[in-house]
Design an enzyme around this catalytic site. Structure first.
Site, PDB file in Angstrom:
ATOM      1  N   GLN A  30       8.207  15.441   4.564  1.00  0.00           N
ATOM      2  CA  GLN A  30       9.399  15.076   3.805  1.00  0.00           C
ATOM      3  C   GLN A  30      10.632  15.783   4.348  1.00  0.00           C
ATOM      4  O   GLN A  30      11.735  15.224   4.345  1.00  0.00           O
ATOM      5  CB  GLN A  30       9.194  15.424   2.327  1.00  0.00           C
ATOM      6  CG  GLN A  30      10.018  14.574   1.368  1.00  0.00           C
ATOM      7  CD  GLN A  30       9.599  13.118   1.374  1.00  0.00           C
ATOM      8  OE1 GLN A  30       8.513  12.768   1.834  1.00  0.00           O
ATOM      9  NE2 GLN A  30      10.463  12.248   0.888  1.00  0.00           N
ATOM     10  N   HIS A  63      13.161  14.214   6.905  1.00  0.00           N
ATOM     11  CA  HIS A  63      14.144  13.211   6.513  1.00  0.00           C
ATOM     12  C   HIS A  63      15.563  13.687   6.793  1.00  0.00           C
ATOM     13  O   HIS A  63      16.399  12.944   7.307  1.00  0.00           O
ATOM     14  CB  HIS A  63      14.033  12.907   5.014  1.00  0.00           C
ATOM     15  CG  HIS A  63      13.032  11.852   4.682  1.00  0.00           C
ATOM     16  ND1 HIS A  63      13.182  10.545   5.068  1.00  0.00           N
ATOM     17  CD2 HIS A  63      11.874  11.910   3.974  1.00  0.00           C
ATOM     18  CE1 HIS A  63      12.148   9.837   4.632  1.00  0.00           C
ATOM     19  NE2 HIS A  63      11.346  10.641   3.969  1.00  0.00           N
ATOM     20  N   ASP A  98       6.139   6.276   0.576  1.00  0.00           N
ATOM     21  CA  ASP A  98       7.339   6.107   1.397  1.00  0.00           C
ATOM     22  C   ASP A  98       7.271   4.827   2.220  1.00  0.00           C
ATOM     23  O   ASP A  98       8.295   4.181   2.455  1.00  0.00           O
ATOM     24  CB  ASP A  98       7.484   7.289   2.361  1.00  0.00           C
ATOM     25  CG  ASP A  98       8.276   8.433   1.760  1.00  0.00           C
ATOM     26  OD1 ASP A  98       8.771   8.282   0.634  1.00  0.00           O
ATOM     27  OD2 ASP A  98       8.393   9.479   2.438  1.00  0.00           O
TER      28      ASP A  98
END
Length: 441
Positions: free
Chosen positions: A256, A259, A358
């Site tokens: 994550q 990102h 996601d």
């Protein structure tokens, strides 16, 4: 309990790694810049959109709408496996959205003899979907915002994405179901969809995540149009007990973190050993991660590991964080999940990964951040519909309801209301009632 940003943080926690203080110094400047952009687009239309496209995206476009020829070229250049995987993702998101919509039923009931009340589920007519650019061409981004609008039955779906976005994203917007696609990014895209221009239709609601300028633009146009939510940088938190695997936790947090440098990542655990091992695993995995420049900055700035005194503190801390993505790695993961109420989306057990959501498993990845999970969930098919109530009356219903409405209106000093209610109750006394002589009820 410790007060943090207006919310209570539970006692009984110890930081193994604390995040740096958030920098809010730029917000004032962003607000002013966005206000200028919105005003210009609202008054100048396409000319302002073109000017800002050149200024911010270095793209001088006479026409911003993506043509059918450009979409065909985008499909032709799409890697066949990536296209097949995207179709799979669309199928999964469609299926889940259809099942969600099926839980929303129209209502028609008779609450009293002759009093009929109900509601209808109505799709929003025109929606605008902002598709962010960013460091990578996020194939799932248009799928998550456009597909639920298709399932909801919206009449017109407009997509805006930065002009320098990879052209395969044009194909994905069409594949997901967008009717019109525009090469407009940033705050000017939000302004164009909110106010309309010579080429961009005015929409009724704007959805989709973006950078700080997009977020601020959505905040400023809210009211004249609807918005889904205000989305900040991505967030992931894992809560864990002594049975968790530190290497898996570390991999999830770094996934994550890649990102954006502002991504917030963290772990709360009842095990000091798991906390220390996860910290070491993150440092080790960063060494070989190709996106470590981004992920490493995010971890250094916003990375967080806390040890909770007990299970109750762990639950309270999860609710305090109200994070966008919440993973539960514990022996009693399902039981823990049932005791937590503040999260954007929940990932129960080690086998469930934020990455699946996601990309392609079916749940939406556009979720509340900045503790908004305390009061809202994420993007879903319900975002694109309205639940609108109605009523109809028979004489028996009027006889039951009208006298109370007349008396209440008179008590409030609202004579017009009293007259309107009494007209239905005494259909033969209209002239009398409309002079203010309302019979006693």
């Amino acid at each position: 309990m410790t007060q943090t940003s207006g919310f209570s943080r539970p006692d009984g926690i110890r930081y193994v790694k604390a995040p740096q203080a958030a920098d809010t110094s730029e917000q004032s400047s962003i607000s002013d810049s966005v206000a200028t952009i919105i005003e210009a687009v609202a008054t100048e239309g396409d000319a302002a959109v073109r000017r800002f496209g050149l200024q911010f995206d270095k793209a001088d476009l006479e026409t911003t709408e993506v043509t059918e020829q450009e979409i065909e070229q985008a499909f032709a250049q799409f890697d066949p496996q990536s296209l097949a995987d995207s179709r799979f993702a669309i199928e999964q998101v469609t299926n889940f959205a259809e099942q969600q919509l099926a839980t929303m039923k129209p209502l028609e009931i008779e609450t009293l003899p002759g009093v009929h009340l109900g509601h209808r589920i109505l799709p929003i007519r025109t929606v605008g979907c902002y598709v962010p650019g960013g460091r990578y061409p996020l194939y799932s981004a248009p799928i998550m915002s456009i597909v639920p609008a298709v399932v909801a039955g919206c009449d017109e779906i407009v997509a805006c994405l930065p002009p320098n976005t990879h052209e395969t994203m044009f194909a994905l917007c069409r594949l997901a179901g967008a009717h019109r696609i525009f090469k407009i990014g940033g705050a000017q895209a939000i302004a164009a969809m909110a106010h309309g221009t010579e080429s961009v239709p005015r929409v009724d609601k704007i959805v989709g995540p973006g950078n700080a300028f997009v977020n601020e633009a959505k905040r400023q146009v809210f009211g004249s149009v609807g918005i889904d939510q205000l989305a900040g940088p991505s967030e992931i938190f894992t809560i864990a007990d002594e049975t968790a695997d530190p290497r898996v936790i570390a991999a999830d947090l770094l996934a994550q973190a890649e990102h954006d440098v502002h991504t917030r990542v963290g772990l709360a655990t009842t095990s000091a050993e798991i906390a220390e091992q996860t910290l070491a695993a993150i440092e080790a995995q960063l060494e070989s991660l190709s996106t470590r420049d981004t992920a490493g900055q995010a971890w250094a700035r916003q990375g967080e590991i806390v040890v909770c005194a007990d299970r109750r503190t762990l639950i309270d801390y999860a609710d305090h964080m109200a994070t966008e993505h919440l993973q539960i790695h514990a022996a009693d993961a399902h039981e823990l999940a049932g005791e937590i109420r503040n999260y954007g989306s929940l990932f129960i057990g080690e086998a469930a990964s934020v990455v699946y959501s996601d990309k392609c498993c079916g749940t939406n990845h556009t979720l509340p951040t900045m503790a908004a999970a305390r009061y809202t969930g994420g993007l879903w098919v319900g975002t694109y519909v309205k639940v609108c109530t109605h009523q109809w009356m028979e004489p028996a219903g009027v006889a039951e309801v009208a006298p109370r409405a007349v008396r209440q209106s008179q008590a409030e000093g609202m004579e017009g209301h009293a007259r309107a209610a009494a007209l239905r109750l005494y259909p033969d006394d209209h002239d009398r009632i409309l002079t203010g002589d309302i019979p006693k009820t």
